[in-house]
Design a protein around this motif. Structure first.
Motif, PDB file in Angstrom:
ATOM      1  N   MET A  77      11.606  11.129   5.953  1.00  0.00           N
ATOM      2  CA  MET A  77      11.534   9.796   5.337  1.00  0.00           C
ATOM      3  C   MET A  77      10.218   9.629   4.588  1.00  0.00           C
ATOM      4  SD  MET A  77      12.239   5.991   6.434  1.00  0.00           S
ATOM      5  CE  MET A  77      13.416   6.464   7.632  1.00  0.00           C
ATOM      6  N   LEU A  78      10.313   9.092   3.363  1.00  0.00           N
ATOM      7  CA  LEU A  78       9.116   8.830   2.553  1.00  0.00           C
ATOM      8  C   LEU A  78       8.534   7.468   2.911  1.00  0.00           C
ATOM      9  CD1 LEU A  78       9.983   9.658  -1.174  1.00  0.00           C
ATOM     10  CD2 LEU A  78       8.259  10.768   0.235  1.00  0.00           C
ATOM     11  N   ARG A  79       7.216   7.383   2.933  1.00  0.00           N
ATOM     12  CA  ARG A  79       6.562   6.083   3.160  1.00  0.00           C
ATOM     13  C   ARG A  79       5.898   5.635   1.870  1.00  0.00           C
ATOM     14  NH1 ARG A  79       2.940   5.718   8.560  1.00  0.00           N
ATOM     15  NH2 ARG A  79       4.590   4.732   9.784  1.00  0.00           N
ATOM     16  N   LEU A  80       6.319   4.480   1.367  1.00  0.00           N
ATOM     17  CA  LEU A  80       5.791   3.961   0.105  1.00  0.00           C
ATOM     18  C   LEU A  80       4.996   2.691   0.372  1.00  0.00           C
ATOM     19  CD1 LEU A  80       5.771   3.635  -3.068  1.00  0.00           C
ATOM     20  CD2 LEU A  80       7.935   2.412  -2.808  1.00  0.00           C
ATOM     21  N   ALA A  81       3.738   2.668  -0.057  1.00  0.00           N
ATOM     22  CA  ALA A  81       2.900   1.477   0.135  1.00  0.00           C
ATOM     23  C   ALA A  81       2.896   0.645  -1.142  1.00  0.00           C
ATOM     24  CB  ALA A  81       1.469   1.903   0.479  1.00  0.00           C
ATOM     25  N   ILE A  82       3.222  -0.636  -1.001  1.00  0.00           N
ATOM     26  CA  ILE A  82       3.141  -1.533  -2.157  1.00  0.00           C
ATOM     27  C   ILE A  82       2.283  -2.748  -1.783  1.00  0.00           C
ATOM     28  CG2 ILE A  82       5.376  -0.780  -3.089  1.00  0.00           C
ATOM     29  CD1 ILE A  82       6.529  -3.469  -2.139  1.00  0.00           C
ATOM     30  N   GLN A  83       1.893  -3.523  -2.805  1.00  0.00           N
ATOM     31  CA  GLN A  83       1.048  -4.688  -2.539  1.00  0.00           C
ATOM     32  C   GLN A  83       1.863  -5.763  -1.821  1.00  0.00           C
ATOM     33  OE1 GLN A  83      -0.212  -7.023  -5.911  1.00  0.00           O
ATOM     34  NE2 GLN A  83      -2.194  -7.485  -4.992  1.00  0.00           N
ATOM     35  N   LYS A  84       1.284  -6.346  -0.805  1.00  0.00           N
ATOM     36  CA  LYS A  84       2.004  -7.356  -0.022  1.00  0.00           C
ATOM     37  C   LYS A  84       2.260  -8.609  -0.841  1.00  0.00           C
ATOM     38  CE  LYS A  84       1.799 -10.112   4.172  1.00  0.00           C
ATOM     39  NZ  LYS A  84       1.811 -11.449   3.564  1.00  0.00           N
ATOM     40  N   SER A  85       1.199  -9.167  -1.400  1.00  0.00           N
ATOM     41  CA  SER A  85       1.437 -10.319  -2.275  1.00  0.00           C
ATOM     42  C   SER A  85       0.355 -10.372  -3.326  1.00  0.00           C
ATOM     43  CB  SER A  85       1.513 -11.616  -1.466  1.00  0.00           C
ATOM     44  OG  SER A  85       0.240 -12.018  -1.103  1.00  0.00           O
ATOM     45  N   GLY A  86       0.788 -10.490  -4.563  1.00  0.00           N
ATOM     46  CA  GLY A  86      -0.160 -10.493  -5.672  1.00  0.00           C
ATOM     47  C   GLY A  86       0.546 -10.098  -6.948  1.00  0.00           C
ATOM     48  N   ARG A  87      -0.235  -9.751  -7.933  1.00  0.00           N
ATOM     49  CA  ARG A  87       0.274  -9.468  -9.275  1.00  0.00           C
ATOM     50  C   ARG A  87       1.247  -8.292  -9.338  1.00  0.00           C
ATOM     51  NH1 ARG A  87      -1.287 -12.711 -13.831  1.00  0.00           N
ATOM     52  NH2 ARG A  87      -3.178 -13.785 -13.217  1.00  0.00           N
ATOM     53  N   LEU A  88       1.133  -7.338  -8.390  1.00  0.00           N
ATOM     54  CA  LEU A  88       1.978  -6.141  -8.471  1.00  0.00           C
ATOM     55  C   LEU A  88       3.264  -6.269  -7.664  1.00  0.00           C
ATOM     56  CD1 LEU A  88      -0.889  -3.611  -7.700  1.00  0.00           C
ATOM     57  CD2 LEU A  88       0.268  -3.783  -9.892  1.00  0.00           C
ATOM     58  N   SER A  89       3.298  -7.243  -6.739  1.00  0.00           N
ATOM     59  CA  SER A  89       4.350  -7.265  -5.717  1.00  0.00           C
ATOM     60  C   SER A  89       5.755  -7.385  -6.283  1.00  0.00           C
ATOM     61  CB  SER A  89       4.119  -8.413  -4.738  1.00  0.00           C
ATOM     62  OG  SER A  89       2.804  -8.368  -4.300  1.00  0.00           O
ATOM     63  N   GLU A  90       5.971  -8.402  -7.107  1.00  0.00           N
ATOM     64  CA  GLU A  90       7.330  -8.675  -7.574  1.00  0.00           C
ATOM     65  C   GLU A  90       7.878  -7.527  -8.422  1.00  0.00           C
ATOM     66  OE1 GLU A  90       7.700 -12.568  -9.328  1.00  0.00           O
ATOM     67  OE2 GLU A  90       9.675 -12.043 -10.114  1.00  0.00           O
ATOM     68  N   ASP A  91       7.056  -7.034  -9.355  1.00  0.00           N
ATOM     69  CA  ASP A  91       7.522  -5.943 -10.218  1.00  0.00           C
ATOM     70  C   ASP A  91       7.749  -4.660  -9.412  1.00  0.00           C
ATOM     71  OD1 ASP A  91       7.639  -7.384 -12.596  1.00  0.00           O
ATOM     72  OD2 ASP A  91       5.540  -7.041 -13.056  1.00  0.00           O
ATOM     73  N   SER A  92       6.927  -4.429  -8.388  1.00  0.00           N
ATOM     74  CA  SER A  92       7.117  -3.229  -7.554  1.00  0.00           C
ATOM     75  C   SER A  92       8.447  -3.329  -6.814  1.00  0.00           C
ATOM     76  CB  SER A  92       5.991  -3.095  -6.525  1.00  0.00           C
ATOM     77  OG  SER A  92       4.738  -3.060  -7.156  1.00  0.00           O
ATOM     78  N   ASP A 109       2.913   8.210   2.002  1.00  0.00           N
ATOM     79  CA  ASP A 109       3.154   9.350   1.101  1.00  0.00           C
ATOM     80  C   ASP A 109       2.982   8.927  -0.350  1.00  0.00           C
ATOM     81  OD1 ASP A 109       4.053  11.096   3.227  1.00  0.00           O
ATOM     82  OD2 ASP A 109       5.824   9.774   3.319  1.00  0.00           O
ATOM     83  N   LEU A 110       3.438   7.702  -0.645  1.00  0.00           N
ATOM     84  CA  LEU A 110       3.439   7.202  -2.013  1.00  0.00           C
ATOM     85  C   LEU A 110       2.850   5.809  -2.047  1.00  0.00           C
ATOM     86  CD1 LEU A 110       7.163   7.939  -3.023  1.00  0.00           C
ATOM     87  CD2 LEU A 110       5.217   9.478  -3.187  1.00  0.00           C
ATOM     88  N   GLY A 111       2.466   5.376  -3.237  1.00  0.00           N
ATOM     89  CA  GLY A 111       1.991   3.999  -3.392  1.00  0.00           C
ATOM     90  C   GLY A 111       2.207   3.533  -4.816  1.00  0.00           C
ATOM     91  N   ILE A 112       2.204   2.213  -4.962  1.00  0.00           N
ATOM     92  CA  ILE A 112       2.211   1.628  -6.307  1.00  0.00           C
ATOM     93  C   ILE A 112       0.969   0.753  -6.391  1.00  0.00           C
ATOM     94  CG2 ILE A 112       3.366   0.055  -7.912  1.00  0.00           C
ATOM     95  CD1 ILE A 112       6.036   1.000  -6.799  1.00  0.00           C
ATOM     96  N   VAL A 113       0.120   1.064  -7.381  1.00  0.00           N
ATOM     97  CA  VAL A 113      -1.170   0.372  -7.461  1.00  0.00           C
ATOM     98  C   VAL A 113      -1.651   0.365  -8.911  1.00  0.00           C
ATOM     99  CG1 VAL A 113      -2.592   2.440  -7.041  1.00  0.00           C
ATOM    100  CG2 VAL A 113      -3.343   0.256  -6.147  1.00  0.00           C
ATOM    101  N   GLY A 114      -2.570  -0.538  -9.249  1.00  0.00           N
ATOM    102  CA  GLY A 114      -3.147  -0.548 -10.600  1.00  0.00           C
ATOM    103  C   GLY A 114      -4.096   0.633 -10.764  1.00  0.00           C
ATOM    104  N   GLN A 115      -4.108   1.204 -11.987  1.00  0.00           N
ATOM    105  CA  GLN A 115      -5.043   2.317 -12.241  1.00  0.00           C
ATOM    106  C   GLN A 115      -6.480   1.887 -12.007  1.00  0.00           C
ATOM    107  OE1 GLN A 115      -3.536   2.899 -16.156  1.00  0.00           O
ATOM    108  NE2 GLN A 115      -3.144   5.064 -15.842  1.00  0.00           N
ATOM    109  N   ASN A 116      -6.767   0.609 -12.274  1.00  0.00           N
ATOM    110  CA  ASN A 116      -8.126   0.113 -12.068  1.00  0.00           C
ATOM    111  C   ASN A 116      -8.564   0.296 -10.615  1.00  0.00           C
ATOM    112  OD1 ASN A 116      -6.020  -1.853 -11.742  1.00  0.00           O
ATOM    113  ND2 ASN A 116      -7.538  -3.439 -11.444  1.00  0.00           N
TER     114      ASN A 116
END
Ligand SMILES: Nc1ncnc2c1ncn2[C@@H]1O[C@H](COP(=O)(O)OP(=O)(O)OP(=O)(O)O)[C@@H](O)[C@H]1O
Ligand SMILES: O=P(O)(O)OC[C@H]1O[C@H](OP(=O)(O)OP(=O)(O)O)[C@H](O)[C@@H]1O
Ligand SMILES: [Mg+2]
Length: 283
Positions: A1-16, A63-70
């Motif tokens: 199973m892959l584990r993907l980390a995304i932002q809990k709440s903020g600018r990236l959450s909805e689009d992720s 294993d994976l994440g979605i985050v801003g390049q900044n």
């Protein structure tokens, strides 16, 4: 199973979350649950503060994440980037009070600058031979000049309305950013295979978003001109209409070119133009 980390709440959450759902991956989400498992793909989603995501992926906690390049570059792990996702586009910019004199970066020599991005900004200034005093603060950076904390700031800008609303003027772009998919560099063969499946789906979703399906009627005499305007993936589908001398043409058109092409199609005689969204697009 892959584990993907995304932002809990903020600018990236909805689009992720939307991107994952549009990949056909279903899961239950409730705001109090910080971990959820997909029901139809071997994926576990972790909801985290975005600043923590690069470190967790670097360490293999995720294993994976979605985050801003900044945030990724600031954390010092640019090598984790797998691909750009095309949302949360913004820039990291230097700004000064609207009335302050500013001609070039040289004017920042010895100046106090408030920022949440001391690494990226520090490197930018060093490369340009500028020595400034960086004050690291974690948010509301745009307030700093008006409370006497700093003479300049470096923070995220998108529409520019936060700068405007705080009497500031953008003077240099330090870094351009978008959301990216990141991955741990030592994934097992099984996890790499799952990552490839996920990327395949994400690319199909993103390609579909950039394109529209177009249907129209045209006189046979205009067909060559229509084909020139609508090359499609391979070539357009052309079927005869019940009315003699007319055809129906179906094709795919890039959203950016759409209005321009539509007016040209009308000019060569096309009628009854229908445009439909595409859900997935696999080349
Ligand atoms: N105005 C904006 N327009 C577009 N993208 C933005 C904007 N502001 C921030 N971003 C992008 O979204 C990311 C997350 O921004 P957000 O403001 O939600 O972060 P945060 O407040 O640090 O969140 P967290 O609570 O998770 O630490 C930023 O790192 C940046 O990549
Ligand atoms: O140029 P603009 O479109 O005004 O966007 C820029 C603002 O957006 C972000 O803050 P956000 O609103 O996400 O709040 P935050 O301070 O809680 O991160 C960023 O930190 C800027 O302050
Ligand atoms: Mg943060």
């Amino acid at each position: 199973m892959l584990r993907l980390a995304i932002q809990k709440s903020g600018r990236l959450s909805e689009d992720s979350l939307n991107l994952i759902r549009e990949c056909g991956i279903s899961f239950l989400s409730a705001s109090y649950k910080l971990k959820t498992e997909a029901t139809n793909f071997p994926l576990e989603i972790l909801y985290l503060r975005d600043d923590d995501i690069p470190g967790y992926v670097q360490d293999g906690v995720a294993d994976l994440g979605i985050v801003g390049q900044n945030v990724l570059v600031e954390a010092g792990f640019p090598g984790l980037e797998v691909e750009g996702l095309g949302f949360s586009k913004c820039r990291l910019s230097l700004a000064v009070p609207r009335a302050a004199a500013y001609d070039s970066i040289e004017d920042l020599q010895g100046v106090n600058i408030a920022t949440s991005y001391p690494q990226i900004l520090g490197q930018y200034l060093t490369e340009r031979g500028v020595k400034a005093n960086l004050h690291t603060i974690s948010g509301s950076v745009e307030i700093a000049p008006s409370i006497g904390l700093a003479e300049a700031i470096c923070d995220i800008v998108s529409s520019g309305s936060t700068l405007l609303g705080n009497g500031l003027r953008e003077v240099e772009t330090v870094f351009r950013s978008e959301a990216v998919l990141i991955a741990n560099q030592n994934l097992s063969a099984e996890k790499k295979e799952l990552l490839e499946q996920l990327q395949f789906r994400m690319q199909a979703v993103r390609r579909a978003r950039r394109n529209k399906y177009i249907l129209l009627n045209a006189p046979v005499a205009a067909l060559d001109a229509v084909k020139q305007l609508l090359p499609g993936i391979k070539s357009p589908t052309v079927t005869p209409l019940a009315e003699e001398g007319w055809v129906s043409v179906q094709s795919v058109v890039n959203e950016d070119d759409f209005w321009h092409i539509t007016s040209q199609l009308k000019a060569v005689g096309a009628e009854g133009i229908l445009v439909l969204p595409i859900e997935k697009m696999i080349s």
